[in-house]
Design a protein around this motif. Structure first.
Motif, PDB file in Angstrom:
ATOM      1  N   LYS A 121      55.430 -43.606  40.171  1.00  0.00           N
ATOM      2  CA  LYS A 121      55.760 -43.306  38.772  1.00  0.00           C
ATOM      3  C   LYS A 121      56.949 -44.152  38.294  1.00  0.00           C
ATOM      4  O   LYS A 121      56.969 -44.626  37.152  1.00  0.00           O
ATOM      5  CB  LYS A 121      56.079 -41.822  38.603  1.00  0.00           C
ATOM      6  N   THR A 122      57.901 -44.378  39.169  1.00  0.00           N
ATOM      7  CA  THR A 122      59.055 -45.205  38.821  1.00  0.00           C
ATOM      8  C   THR A 122      58.620 -46.644  38.531  1.00  0.00           C
ATOM      9  O   THR A 122      59.124 -47.288  37.599  1.00  0.00           O
ATOM     10  CB  THR A 122      60.079 -45.201  39.973  1.00  0.00           C
ATOM     11  N   LYS A 123      57.660 -47.138  39.320  1.00  0.00           N
ATOM     12  CA  LYS A 123      57.196 -48.521  39.163  1.00  0.00           C
ATOM     13  C   LYS A 123      56.165 -48.665  38.042  1.00  0.00           C
ATOM     14  O   LYS A 123      55.924 -49.783  37.572  1.00  0.00           O
ATOM     15  CB  LYS A 123      56.578 -49.007  40.468  1.00  0.00           C
ATOM     16  N   ASN A 124      55.570 -47.546  37.634  1.00  0.00           N
ATOM     17  CA  ASN A 124      54.540 -47.572  36.589  1.00  0.00           C
ATOM     18  C   ASN A 124      54.832 -46.509  35.536  1.00  0.00           C
ATOM     19  O   ASN A 124      54.065 -45.543  35.375  1.00  0.00           O
ATOM     20  CB  ASN A 124      53.159 -47.318  37.207  1.00  0.00           C
ATOM     21  N   PRO A 125      55.921 -46.642  34.814  1.00  0.00           N
ATOM     22  CA  PRO A 125      56.366 -45.585  33.888  1.00  0.00           C
ATOM     23  C   PRO A 125      55.438 -45.357  32.699  1.00  0.00           C
ATOM     24  O   PRO A 125      55.499 -44.298  32.073  1.00  0.00           O
ATOM     25  CB  PRO A 125      57.731 -46.098  33.416  1.00  0.00           C
ATOM     26  N   ILE A 130      48.416 -40.303  36.604  1.00  0.00           N
ATOM     27  CA  ILE A 130      48.706 -40.830  37.939  1.00  0.00           C
ATOM     28  C   ILE A 130      47.532 -40.440  38.839  1.00  0.00           C
ATOM     29  O   ILE A 130      47.239 -39.251  39.023  1.00  0.00           O
ATOM     30  CB  ILE A 130      50.027 -40.300  38.496  1.00  0.00           C
ATOM     31  N   ILE A 131      46.874 -41.455  39.369  1.00  0.00           N
ATOM     32  CA  ILE A 131      45.712 -41.252  40.223  1.00  0.00           C
ATOM     33  C   ILE A 131      46.082 -41.699  41.627  1.00  0.00           C
ATOM     34  O   ILE A 131      46.646 -42.777  41.820  1.00  0.00           O
ATOM     35  CB  ILE A 131      44.500 -42.085  39.729  1.00  0.00           C
ATOM     36  N   GLY A 132      45.756 -40.867  42.597  1.00  0.00           N
ATOM     37  CA  GLY A 132      46.032 -41.204  43.992  1.00  0.00           C
ATOM     38  C   GLY A 132      44.838 -40.898  44.868  1.00  0.00           C
ATOM     39  O   GLY A 132      43.895 -40.220  44.453  1.00  0.00           O
ATOM     40  N   ASN A 133      44.871 -41.410  46.078  1.00  0.00           N
ATOM     41  CA  ASN A 133      43.740 -41.192  46.981  1.00  0.00           C
ATOM     42  C   ASN A 133      44.187 -41.261  48.427  1.00  0.00           C
ATOM     43  O   ASN A 133      45.164 -41.935  48.753  1.00  0.00           O
ATOM     44  CB  ASN A 133      42.663 -42.254  46.732  1.00  0.00           C
ATOM     45  N   GLY A 134      43.446 -40.537  49.283  1.00  0.00           N
ATOM     46  CA  GLY A 134      43.609 -40.716  50.723  1.00  0.00           C
ATOM     47  C   GLY A 134      44.363 -39.642  51.480  1.00  0.00           C
ATOM     48  O   GLY A 134      44.556 -39.759  52.690  1.00  0.00           O
ATOM     49  N   PRO A 156      55.681 -32.133  35.575  1.00  0.00           N
ATOM     50  CA  PRO A 156      55.158 -31.125  34.652  1.00  0.00           C
ATOM     51  C   PRO A 156      54.428 -31.700  33.442  1.00  0.00           C
ATOM     52  O   PRO A 156      53.569 -31.035  32.869  1.00  0.00           O
ATOM     53  CB  PRO A 156      56.418 -30.365  34.223  1.00  0.00           C
ATOM     54  N   GLU A 157      54.757 -32.940  33.059  1.00  0.00           N
ATOM     55  CA  GLU A 157      54.187 -33.505  31.830  1.00  0.00           C
ATOM     56  C   GLU A 157      53.211 -34.655  32.065  1.00  0.00           C
ATOM     57  O   GLU A 157      52.629 -35.179  31.118  1.00  0.00           O
ATOM     58  CB  GLU A 157      55.320 -33.998  30.919  1.00  0.00           C
ATOM     59  N   THR A 158      53.025 -35.039  33.313  1.00  0.00           N
ATOM     60  CA  THR A 158      52.112 -36.149  33.625  1.00  0.00           C
ATOM     61  C   THR A 158      50.926 -35.620  34.413  1.00  0.00           C
ATOM     62  O   THR A 158      51.112 -35.054  35.498  1.00  0.00           O
ATOM     63  CB  THR A 158      52.816 -37.236  34.465  1.00  0.00           C
ATOM     64  N   PRO A 159      49.714 -35.778  33.900  1.00  0.00           N
ATOM     65  CA  PRO A 159      48.547 -35.303  34.665  1.00  0.00           C
ATOM     66  C   PRO A 159      48.367 -36.094  35.962  1.00  0.00           C
ATOM     67  O   PRO A 159      48.476 -37.322  35.973  1.00  0.00           O
ATOM     68  CB  PRO A 159      47.375 -35.521  33.706  1.00  0.00           C
ATOM     69  N   ILE A 160      48.119 -35.368  37.041  1.00  0.00           N
ATOM     70  CA  ILE A 160      47.986 -35.956  38.376  1.00  0.00           C
ATOM     71  C   ILE A 160      46.598 -35.625  38.935  1.00  0.00           C
ATOM     72  O   ILE A 160      46.137 -34.479  38.845  1.00  0.00           O
ATOM     73  CB  ILE A 160      49.048 -35.395  39.357  1.00  0.00           C
TER      74      ILE A 160
END
Length: 330
Positions: A121-125, A130-134, A156-160
């Motif tokens: 999130k810091t690198k992609n503000p 935010i999508i993650g995997n694995g 709280p404000e960014t969908p994950i």
């Protein structure tokens, strides 16, 4: 004047005969092959012609060579041609997208998962999601499935949206559930919305329930389940007809009543797979008017010994009439 008319007639006759003898220009002729078209009759032909990435005619090789002037000619030398194989159950796009997602592979705790997301999130503000995997809870000291609580605390404000390593479960936070309109659990055919003791979604979505949130991100379809299983389509073909693994286990085949014929398996990897994603008018068989997607194999999967199926080599792969892979001789 007489000489002028004679010369004009001469030029006309030259043009006329030239037009009668000049073959139509096309891009490609493939000939001297055993071509499984996988059309409705499961026809087999010897050659076909391609122009602008589309099949324009099928038939006898010599007839096509006489009729057309092709920029490229492929002498298949008696080898075996099939429509391009399509994997109807794969996560290829997920794998590609993973390159621009938070990699959670190898994380040894949920705290590490949180830390990786914070770093991302810091690198992609500017990321709206935010999508993650694995992630794999089996690698953690606590083997229980995670819940949304920590995600809600830190984000709280960014969908994950975080998919498990097998792509059959996802963990989401409250903001993602809000975006998808999931404020309560309900039955999902072929899926599960996990809930806490108060009956509120706890963030874990299984199989088809994943799509309830995934569709709001703007993504996402006989297949391999790649990358969970190996993507080689001949492994799937072998398993479908022989019902054994690479070592021939179990002996005699697993539940052979569920085995399918080679024709059914080939259809399942070509025309039926194309049909499953509404592409059967354009792809899935070698027919006039369809994209020239095909492969040339060194042996015939429709007749080769079952034990050989997994190891048959691809000699050439063609997409829309363009060779994208050619095996080097030797």
């Amino acid at each position: 004047m007489k000489n002028f008319n004679t010369n004009l007639l001469f030029l006309f006759l030259i043009g006329f005969f030239a037009s009668c003898t000049t073959n139509k220009q096309i891009d490609l002729i493939v000939y001297n092959a055993k071509v499984y078209t996988v059309d409705s009759a499961f026809s087999i032909v010897e050659a076909f012609a391609v122009n602008n990435g589309v099949i324009v005619e099928l038939g006898d090789g010599q007839d096509l060579l006489n009729k057309y002037d092709a920029k490229e000619k492929i002498d298949a030398q008696g080898k075996f041609i099939y429509p391009g194989f399509y994997d109807a159950h794969a996560h290829f796009f997920m794998l590609a997208e993973a390159m621009d997602e938070v990699s959670l592979l190898g994380s040894t705790s949920f705290d590490e998962v949180i830390a990786r997301i914070q770093d991302y999130k810091t690198k992609n503000p500017d990321k709206k999601w935010i999508i993650g995997n694995g992630w794999d809870q089996n690698l953690w000291e606590t083997k229980d499935f995670p819940t949304r609580d920590s995600l809600d605390k830190y984000f709280p404000e960014t969908p994950i949206y975080l998919t498990r390593v097998d792509y059959h479960a996802a963990l989401v936070n409250g903001k993602a559930l809000e975006k998808a309109g999931l404020d309560s659990a309900y039955l999902v055919d072929g899926g599960l919305i996990s809930i806490n003791e108060d009956g509120i979604p706890d963030g874990i979505l299984v199989d088809n329930a994943m799509q309830l949130v995934k569709n709001h991100i703007g993504l996402l379809a006989l297949g391999s389940d790649f990358p969970v299983e190996h993507f080689n389509p001949l492994y799937g073909f072998h398993a479908a007809v022989a019902r054994v693994d690479s070592k021939g286990y179990p002996e005699g085949g697993f539940q052979m009543e569920n085995a399918i014929s080679r024709e059914q398996a080939l259809r399942g990897m070509t025309i039926w797979a194309a049909y499953s994603c509404f592409q059967e008018k354009k792809r899935g068989s070698i027919e006039k008017g369809k994209d020239a997607d095909f492969i040339i194999l060194e042996e015939d999967i429709m007749a080769a010994d079952v034990a050989k199926l997994r190891n048959i080599k691809t000699l050439r792969t063609v997409i829309a009439g363009e060779s994208v892979f050619i095996r080097n001789a030797g």
